[in-house]
Enzyme design. Structure first.
Site, PDB file in Angstrom:
ATOM      1  N   THR A  19      41.709  24.727  78.534  1.00  0.00           N
ATOM      2  CA  THR A  19      42.721  25.303  77.395  1.00  0.00           C
ATOM      3  C   THR A  19      42.403  26.820  77.221  1.00  0.00           C
ATOM      4  OG1 THR A  19      42.021  23.028  76.609  1.00  0.00           O
ATOM      5  CG2 THR A  19      42.738  24.877  75.050  1.00  0.00           C
ATOM      6  N   LYS A 111      28.590  28.010  74.392  1.00  0.00           N
ATOM      7  CA  LYS A 111      27.490  27.984  73.471  1.00  0.00           C
ATOM      8  C   LYS A 111      26.279  27.236  73.708  1.00  0.00           C
ATOM      9  CE  LYS A 111      30.978  25.132  71.990  1.00  0.00           C
ATOM     10  NZ  LYS A 111      31.963  24.436  71.457  1.00  0.00           N
ATOM     11  N   ILE A 142      37.188  34.674  65.458  1.00  0.00           N
ATOM     12  CA  ILE A 142      36.570  35.379  64.403  1.00  0.00           C
ATOM     13  C   ILE A 142      35.476  36.443  65.100  1.00  0.00           C
ATOM     14  CG2 ILE A 142      35.110  35.518  62.271  1.00  0.00           C
ATOM     15  CD1 ILE A 142      36.025  32.698  61.677  1.00  0.00           C
ATOM     16  N   ASP A 207      26.791  21.063  67.907  1.00  0.00           N
ATOM     17  CA  ASP A 207      27.544  22.232  68.117  1.00  0.00           C
ATOM     18  C   ASP A 207      27.241  23.076  67.205  1.00  0.00           C
ATOM     19  OD1 ASP A 207      30.173  23.391  69.713  1.00  0.00           O
ATOM     20  OD2 ASP A 207      30.319  23.478  67.155  1.00  0.00           O
ATOM     21  N   LYS A 211      25.835  27.166  67.591  1.00  0.00           N
ATOM     22  CA  LYS A 211      26.268  28.282  67.146  1.00  0.00           C
ATOM     23  C   LYS A 211      25.343  28.918  66.070  1.00  0.00           C
ATOM     24  CE  LYS A 211      30.875  26.458  67.612  1.00  0.00           C
ATOM     25  NZ  LYS A 211      31.910  25.472  67.332  1.00  0.00           N
TER      26      LYS A 211
HETATM   27  N1  HSE Z   1      34.366  21.712  69.091  1.00  0.00           N
HETATM   28  C1  HSE Z   1      34.438  22.745  68.469  1.00  0.00           C
HETATM   29  C2  HSE Z   1      34.841  22.786  67.083  1.00  0.00           C
HETATM   30  C3  HSE Z   1      35.104  23.807  69.155  1.00  0.00           C
HETATM   31  O1  HSE Z   1      35.363  21.731  66.525  1.00  0.00           O
HETATM   32  O2  HSE Z   1      34.786  23.729  66.244  1.00  0.00           O
HETATM   33  C4  HSE Z   1      34.693  25.284  69.215  1.00  0.00           C
HETATM   34  O3  HSE Z   1      33.414  25.624  69.561  1.00  0.00           O
END
Ligand code: HSE
Length: 435
Positions: A19, A111, A142, A207, A211
């Site tokens: 993507t 990440k 961003i 996730d 980050k």
């Molecule tokens: N899976 C992540 C989200 C995509 O939903 O924000 C971007 O890191």
């Protein structure tokens, strides 16, 4: 594209044409001329490494650029910048390492890799004098990395709160606005194409922790051991708590929270109640936002699309341009020896202090509430307000208590005592409240 006399060419090798990779190719094609006009740099796509040569692509591409062997990019002397968009730890880590050794700069959106192995990759880049662009790894479109590194260079950042996972924010918004249970909202996210095939990393908060680790490393200039981050996802949230929170004037968001306390830091990811007038309360759907406090600039809010083809590709190309400018002498490419990041200790969760929302499911009979209040008091937890809801079931009734600030350690001790006594019908629901 015709090269103007004064233009310099920078060769790009793209590893991964999913993507985001497709978005990068689209931007290079549609914006190449504008970028050349603005910067005097022609970005030339030299090779693209893919898993399958026969797969149909979402963008027209000269088939001769395609290869399935990453070495074709690493060894190609006409490639200056390798863009890694395959994700995962292996073989991405090894490929980046080899690219550095072969004189290439690297741009990555990875990440998980940066959160797990960021320290060694940054050190390797600095040792070999290569640039590492990581803008696309956090909050998609961003420009938060550049803002922390450059825009806020004269500031000391004391804390930030981030909605950094679009999938979770979509699910929580759907639970709240559509009155849905978690499973139904997750299905809605899947139907809309927002949730990954395996959404576990998103919904369990991993996730967001990745980050948080990347942002905290830059904001506080410290090593961040991923394991030291407290992580709780959204999969156990029920819609009744979202409703009760809303009746009390709050919204529930999955927040990545980082606070600096002198020589220690607090790092956590969990569902958090925010007052409805908080600047992050209105961030809905797949949008991301980071609310940050810097000592000179004050409060700042970064808001935008945190994922998706074009926003993430925009971040990748901004890193490519930044490195290209340095590589063509428009900015300094030299990696100077800055002092290594600190290793600020991460405060254990037990010592973290917060306000709490507690939902007890109790027998509706005299003395039960009194016992709960007494146990909270004994553990130095002061009650801010008590709300008893009408019962839908004759045997038990929900009681919601909002507390003043208390330590996690005291709260856990109190709840162990409360939940193990008679009168409480199920494990107490705990939500942390951010003021
Ligand atoms: N899976 C992540 C989200 C995509 O939903 O924000 C971007 O890191």
């Amino acid at each position: 594209m015709k090269q103007t006399e004064s233009s310099k060419t920078i060769g790009i090798g793209l590893l991964g044409l999913g993507t985001v990779g497709t978005g990068v190719v689209k931007i290079l094609k549609s914006q190449g001329r504008a970028i050349e006009k603005k910067t005097g740099i022609r970005l030339a796509l030299r090779r693209v490494c893919v898993k399958s040569l026969s797969k149909k692509r979402g963008v027209a591409l000269d088939r001769r650029l395609l290869t399935t062997d990453p070495s074709d990019l690493i060894r190609d002397p006409s490639i200056d910048i390798l863009v890694e968009l395959i994700g995962g730890i292996h073989p991405a880590k090894e490929i980046i390492h080899r690219a550095f050794l072969n004189g290439k700069h690297v741009v990555t959106a990875n990440k998980a890799l940066l959160a797990e192995e960021g320290g060694s990759i940054f050190r390797e880049a600095a040792r070999l004098g290569r640039k590492l662009g990581i803008e696309a790894s956090v909050c998609g479109g961003i420009p938060i990395i550049q803002s922390i590194r450059e825009g806020l260079a004269s500031n000391s950042i004391s804390q930030f709160l981030g909605i950094v996972n679009g999938t979770c924010n979509f699910i929580l918004s759907a639970m709240s606005q559509g009155n849905l249970e978690f499973r139904e909202a997750l299905r809605a996210a899947e139907r809309s194409g927002y949730a990954e095939k395996n959404p576990r990393l998103d919904i369990e908060g991993v996730d967001s922790a990745h980050k948080l680790a990347i942002l905290a490393r830059l904001a506080f200039r410290t090593e961040v051991p991923l394991k030291a981050i407290f992580v709780e996802g959204i999969s156990k949230l029920s819609k009744v708590d979202i409703q009760y929170a809303s009746e009390l004037g709050y919204v529930i968001k999955l927040l990545a929270i980082a606070k600096r306390h002198g020589r220690a830091v607090e790092l956590r990811v969990h569902p958090t109640m925010l007052p409805l007038d908080h600047v992050l309360a209105g961030v809905r759907g797949v949008y991301n936002a980071v609310f940050l406090h810097a000592d000179q600039a004050g409060d700042l809010l970064f808001y935008g699309k945190g994922a998706g083809e074009m926003p993430t590709a925009s971040a990748v190309v901004s890193d490519i341009i930044d490195i290209a400018k340095r590589a063509t002498g428009q900015a300094d490419l030299k990696v100077r020896k800055s002092s290594p990041p600190d290793a600020l200790p991460v405060r254990p969760m037990d010592e973290v202090v917060s306000n709490y929302y507690l939902r007890f499911q109790v027998e509706d009979k005299p003395g039960v509430l009194g016992r709960i209040a007494q146990t909270l008091g004994k553990n130095h937890i002061s009650i801010l307000s008590v709300h008893q809801k009408e019962s839908h079931d004759s045997r038990s009734v929900p009681v919601i208590i909002l507390t003043y600030e208390a330590s996690e350690k005291n709260l856990r001790r109190a709840l162990r005592a409360i939940d193990s006594k008679g009168g409480v019908r199920q494990k107490t629901v705990v939500l942390r409240v951010e003021k």
